[in-house]
Design a protein around this motif. Structure first.
Motif, short mmCIF file in Angstrom:
data_model
loop_
_atom_site.label_atom_id
_atom_site.label_comp_id
_atom_site.label_asym_id
_atom_site.label_seq_id
_atom_site.Cartn_x
_atom_site.Cartn_y
_atom_site.Cartn_z
N ASP A 167 -7.92 9.55 -1.28
CA ASP A 167 -8.71 9.69 -2.50
C ASP A 167 -8.37 8.65 -3.57
O ASP A 167 -8.92 8.68 -4.67
CB ASP A 167 -8.57 11.10 -3.08
N GLY A 168 -7.48 7.74 -3.23
CA GLY A 168 -7.13 6.65 -4.12
C GLY A 168 -6.89 5.38 -3.33
O GLY A 168 -6.78 5.40 -2.09
N GLU A 169 -6.80 4.24 -4.04
CA GLU A 169 -6.62 2.96 -3.35
C GLU A 169 -5.18 2.81 -2.88
O GLU A 169 -4.24 3.19 -3.56
CB GLU A 169 -6.97 1.82 -4.30
N LEU A 170 -5.05 2.24 -1.66
CA LEU A 170 -3.74 1.85 -1.14
C LEU A 170 -3.63 0.33 -1.25
O LEU A 170 -4.51 -0.41 -0.79
CB LEU A 170 -3.60 2.27 0.32
N SER A 171 -2.55 -0.12 -1.86
CA SER A 171 -2.38 -1.57 -1.99
C SER A 171 -1.97 -2.21 -0.68
O SER A 171 -2.22 -3.39 -0.45
CB SER A 171 -1.32 -1.87 -3.06
N ARG A 172 -1.38 -1.44 0.20
CA ARG A 172 -0.95 -2.00 1.49
C ARG A 172 -0.93 -0.88 2.54
O ARG A 172 -0.44 0.22 2.29
CB ARG A 172 0.45 -2.59 1.36
N VAL A 173 -1.50 -1.19 3.71
CA VAL A 173 -1.38 -0.32 4.88
C VAL A 173 -0.78 -1.16 5.99
O VAL A 173 -1.33 -2.22 6.36
CB VAL A 173 -2.75 0.24 5.33
N SER A 174 0.33 -0.75 6.51
CA SER A 174 0.94 -1.42 7.66
C SER A 174 1.13 -0.39 8.75
O SER A 174 1.33 0.80 8.49
CB SER A 174 2.28 -2.05 7.28
N ALA A 175 1.03 -0.83 10.00
CA ALA A 175 1.13 0.11 11.11
C ALA A 175 1.70 -0.58 12.33
O ALA A 175 1.56 -1.81 12.50
CB ALA A 175 -0.24 0.70 11.44
N SER A 176 2.36 0.21 13.15
CA SER A 176 2.86 -0.28 14.45
C SER A 176 2.35 0.66 15.53
O SER A 176 2.13 1.85 15.29
CB SER A 176 4.39 -0.33 14.45
N ILE A 213 0.02 -4.24 12.61
CA ILE A 213 -1.12 -4.62 11.79
C ILE A 213 -0.79 -4.40 10.33
O ILE A 213 0.10 -3.61 9.99
CB ILE A 213 -2.40 -3.82 12.16
N GLU A 214 -1.53 -5.12 9.46
CA GLU A 214 -1.41 -4.91 8.03
C GLU A 214 -2.78 -5.10 7.39
O GLU A 214 -3.60 -5.90 7.87
CB GLU A 214 -0.40 -5.86 7.40
N GLN A 215 -3.02 -4.31 6.33
CA GLN A 215 -4.27 -4.41 5.60
C GLN A 215 -3.96 -4.29 4.11
O GLN A 215 -3.31 -3.33 3.68
CB GLN A 215 -5.24 -3.30 6.02
N ASP A 216 -4.42 -5.28 3.34
CA ASP A 216 -4.25 -5.25 1.88
C ASP A 216 -5.42 -4.56 1.21
O ASP A 216 -6.57 -4.65 1.67
CB ASP A 216 -4.13 -6.67 1.33
N LYS A 217 -5.10 -3.83 0.14
CA LYS A 217 -6.10 -3.24 -0.74
C LYS A 217 -7.17 -2.47 0.04
O LYS A 217 -8.28 -2.96 0.28
CB LYS A 217 -6.77 -4.30 -1.61
N LEU A 218 -6.80 -1.26 0.44
CA LEU A 218 -7.76 -0.36 1.10
C LEU A 218 -8.32 0.59 0.05
O LEU A 218 -7.61 1.49 -0.42
CB LEU A 218 -7.07 0.43 2.22
N PRO A 219 -9.59 0.42 -0.37
CA PRO A 219 -10.15 1.29 -1.41
C PRO A 219 -10.23 2.75 -0.95
O PRO A 219 -10.19 3.06 0.24
CB PRO A 219 -11.55 0.70 -1.64
N ALA A 220 -10.38 3.63 -1.94
CA ALA A 220 -10.50 5.06 -1.64
C ALA A 220 -11.70 5.31 -0.75
O ALA A 220 -12.76 4.73 -0.92
CB ALA A 220 -10.64 5.85 -2.95
N GLY A 221 -11.50 6.17 0.27
CA GLY A 221 -12.58 6.56 1.17
C GLY A 221 -12.78 5.64 2.34
O GLY A 221 -13.50 5.99 3.28
N GLU A 222 -12.17 4.44 2.35
CA GLU A 222 -12.33 3.53 3.48
C GLU A 222 -11.24 3.81 4.52
O GLU A 222 -10.33 4.61 4.28
CB GLU A 222 -12.29 2.09 3.01
N ARG A 223 -11.37 3.16 5.66
CA ARG A 223 -10.44 3.47 6.76
C ARG A 223 -9.94 2.21 7.43
O ARG A 223 -10.52 1.12 7.30
CB ARG A 223 -11.10 4.39 7.77
N VAL A 224 -8.80 2.36 8.13
CA VAL A 224 -8.28 1.34 9.04
C VAL A 224 -8.33 1.96 10.43
O VAL A 224 -7.66 2.97 10.70
CB VAL A 224 -6.85 0.91 8.69
N ASP A 225 -9.15 1.37 11.31
CA ASP A 225 -9.45 1.96 12.62
C ASP A 225 -8.83 1.09 13.69
O ASP A 225 -9.18 -0.09 13.83
CB ASP A 225 -10.97 2.05 12.79
N LEU A 226 -7.90 1.65 14.45
CA LEU A 226 -7.16 0.89 15.46
C LEU A 226 -7.64 1.30 16.85
O LEU A 226 -7.69 2.49 17.18
CB LEU A 226 -5.66 1.16 15.32
N ALA A 227 -8.02 0.31 17.67
CA ALA A 227 -8.44 0.55 19.06
C ALA A 227 -7.64 -0.37 19.95
O ALA A 227 -7.69 -1.60 19.80
CB ALA A 227 -9.93 0.31 19.23
N VAL A 228 -6.88 0.19 20.90
CA VAL A 228 -5.99 -0.58 21.76
C VAL A 228 -6.36 -0.31 23.21
O VAL A 228 -6.48 0.84 23.64
CB VAL A 228 -4.51 -0.20 21.52
#
Length: 589
Positions: A167-176, A213-228
């Motif tokens: 419900d809020g912006e994330l400045s950084r999303v990192s994932a392994s 993976i890393e993603q900068d500035k993920l606005p509220a309501g958006e997603r990071v979708d990982l497919a491997v």
């Protein structure tokens, strides 16, 4: 000093190489599929974004951040750990959906279990989503996911939204991402609103097969979708897809609805066969008969009459033709006179003939309900005697209550499963219930689980039951048996001789049998058979229940007068318009 400048030059060069647009063979291949979770997506094989060590060049997070570790277990489940950092004084909520659009009118359905938060937050699992709340500071959310592994195009695909529903912006999303295989996987990472195909800021796969993976500035309501993409058989596949509930999809023909309609067709065939057999059996009861019926009960040298199954004259006609007729009421009036409740007499005037019906005994508990109603319709309370002409002058005789009572009585006696004049039976009510259940079920299934055609099938079964109820004969097995015995009673009326009955009992047997001969259309034959009977042989003057013929030594005058009385009574009763006025023809044996 030169060393420091050299290091700076190397860093600037590396940064320039990272930020410069790729050229030539380094241009990544655009993905052919968006972020929707299709049942069998054709995932491209993109080039890696950056090289080992480049992830660290991204700026440190200045706001809320999430670091997600995804591990594929050998049973196909995902073990996920999310380390969430929220600046002091802030509050973030993440809603992880358990159903994600997968294209082609399908949803991909996930299962989440063992969810727990360590630190300043909490997690709550509902039927549709996992809701995790985080307060200021660092918290860790751990949970397991089922349904993320699908067998696709000779391999396996693991898909999960490592960040979504914030419900809020994330400045950084990192994932392994790690899995049991050491082979280098193919990775797709999409970021942005649902439906977008924008790739994540950076992604890489190290020599051990771990995806980062890393993603900068993920606005509220958006997603990071990982497919491997993994090799076939790496872990057991557990993906589950369901059709999206819609009005159109709810009425699609599926295996389950096909089985439902197949069962409906079988029920219709068996029901039609059952109705055909019942109607055939019922029709056979009207024509076959039950063989000779002994209605003369002998006790020493005395003989008395007893009707089969205790049926009364007014009930015989209804049992046979399923209708209350005027003749059934006329036969009941004569029977009440024979049983000493009424007195019938001919009254002659100046060129006229009238008929008197008088009270001898008040109606009591020995009379059936319909007999009491007929008695009261002719002789209301306070009336001891009436002429047919007086009844006609008062208006019609109201026989509606009597007719209703006659229909009810044949059901109460167990000869009919329902009233023959009305189609409402247990099958009727069952049909109405099925129609209502089917309609309600159709609406509910349309907006919930689908397969709404099952509700239509149930409603059709109910409508068929309603239609079939009108075709099912109301006469039950006991009624059919009685119909056969009535034909035996007719055989008795046709074959008995007056000399077969002791003289002392002859008048009583004749009188008790006469009402049955009236309702069965055998009056004339019965009167001819006993026209030589001397009613004074028992010491009384004339028939004990019929006046005006005292002193007669036979029944010839009575045989001529009774049809006139019956004709006058039938005409009076028919004027009410409440009953059918057909007098039956003599029934052949």
């Amino acid at each position: 000093m030169l060393t420091k400048w050299g290091a700076a030059v190397v860093a600037v060069a590396a940064s320039s190489a990272l930020l410069a647009p790729p050229t030539g063979s380094n241009v990544p291949e655009a993905p052919g599929a968006g972020p929707s979770l299709t049942n069998a997506p054709q995932l491209p094989k993109p080039s890696q974004l950056g090289v080992r060590g480049e992830l660290g060049l991204l700026q440190p997070p200045a706001g809320a951040a999430a670091n997600v570790a995804v591990k594929v277990e050998r049973d196909g489940s995902l073990s996920i750990t999310e380390k969430v950092t929220v600046p002091g004084g802030q509050h973030l909520v993440r809603r992880i959906p358990l159903r994600v659009p997968a294209g082609d009118g399908q949803d991909r359905v996930y299962g989440i279990r063992d969810a727990a938060v360590e630190g300043a937050g909490k997690a709550e699992l509902t039927g549709e989503q996992l809701v995790a709340t985080f307060d200021g500071g660092e918290s860790t959310l751990k949970y397991k996911v089922d349904g993320s592994v699908a067998d696709i195009n000779g391999g396996q695909q693991v898909r999960w939204q490592v960040a979504s529903g914030w419900d809020g912006e994330l400045s950084r999303v990192s994932a392994s991402f790690s899995s049991p295989t050491r082979e280098m996987p193919t990775v797709d990472c999409f970021a942005g609103p649902i439906g977008s195909d924008r790739q994540c800021s950076l992604s890489e796969t190290d020599h051990s097969g771990v995806v980062r993976i890393e993603q900068d500035k993920l606005p509220a309501g958006e997603r990071v979708d990982l497919a491997v993409q993994l090799p076939a058989g790496t872990v057991p596949a557990n993906a589950r897809f369901e059709q999206i509930a819609s009005v159109g999809g709810a009425f699609a023909l599926t295996t389950l609805t096909g089985l439902g309609f197949g069962a409906l067709a079988l029920i219709l065939i068996l029901g039609a066969l059952a109705i055909w057999l019942l109607r055939r059996r019922d029709k056979g009861a009207l024509t076959a008969g039950a063989g000779p019926v002994d209605v003369l009960m002998r006790d020493g040298d005395r003989v008395s009459f007893a009707s089969p199954d205790g049926v009364l004259p007014g009930q015989v006609g209804t049992v046979v033709d399923e209708t209350v007729d005027v003749v059934d009421v006329s036969g009941t009036v004569v029977d009440l006179a024979v049983r000493n409740y009424l007195w019938i007499a001919e009254v002659r005037g100046a060129g006229t003939v009238d008929w008197q019906i008088a009270r001898r005994n008040a109606p009591d508990g020995h009379l059936a309900a319909f007999e009491r109603e007929i008695y009261g319709a002719i002789l209301p309370e306070g009336t001891d005697s009436v002429l047919l002409s007086e009844l006609r002058g008062r208006g019609t005789v109201d026989l509606r209550v009597a007719g209703e009572a006659m229909y009810d009585d044949v059901v109460r006696r167990g000869w009919f499963s329902r009233r023959p004049d009305k189609g409402r039976s247990k099958l009727t009510w069952a049909g109405l219930g099925l129609v209502a259940l089917g309609l309600v079920g159709t609406v509910v299934l349309t907006f919930t689980a689908g397969h709404a055609l099952l509700g239509i099938a149930v409603a059709l079964a109910g409508a068929t039951a309603l239609l079939g109820a009108s075709w099912v004969p109301p006469r039950n097995s006991r009624g059919r048996r009685l119909v056969g015995q009535v034909r035996g009673l007719l055989d008795y009326l046709h074959t008995v001789k007056a000399t077969d009955i002791p003289l002392a009992d002859r008048e009583m047997v004749f009188s008790r049998s006469l009402p049955y001969a009236i309702v069965l259309g055998d009056t004339e034959h019965w009167l001819r058979t006993f026209e030589g009977l001397d009613p004074s042989a028992d010491g009384s003057a004339g028939l004990y229940w019929f006046g005006g013929l005292e002193g007669d030594r036979d029944l010839r005058r009575f045989a001529a007068r009774l049809p006139s009385f019956l004709s006058a009574l039938d005409g009076l009763l028919a004027e009410s318009g409440h009953l059918r006025s057909i007098r039956p023809e003599p029934v052949p044996v």
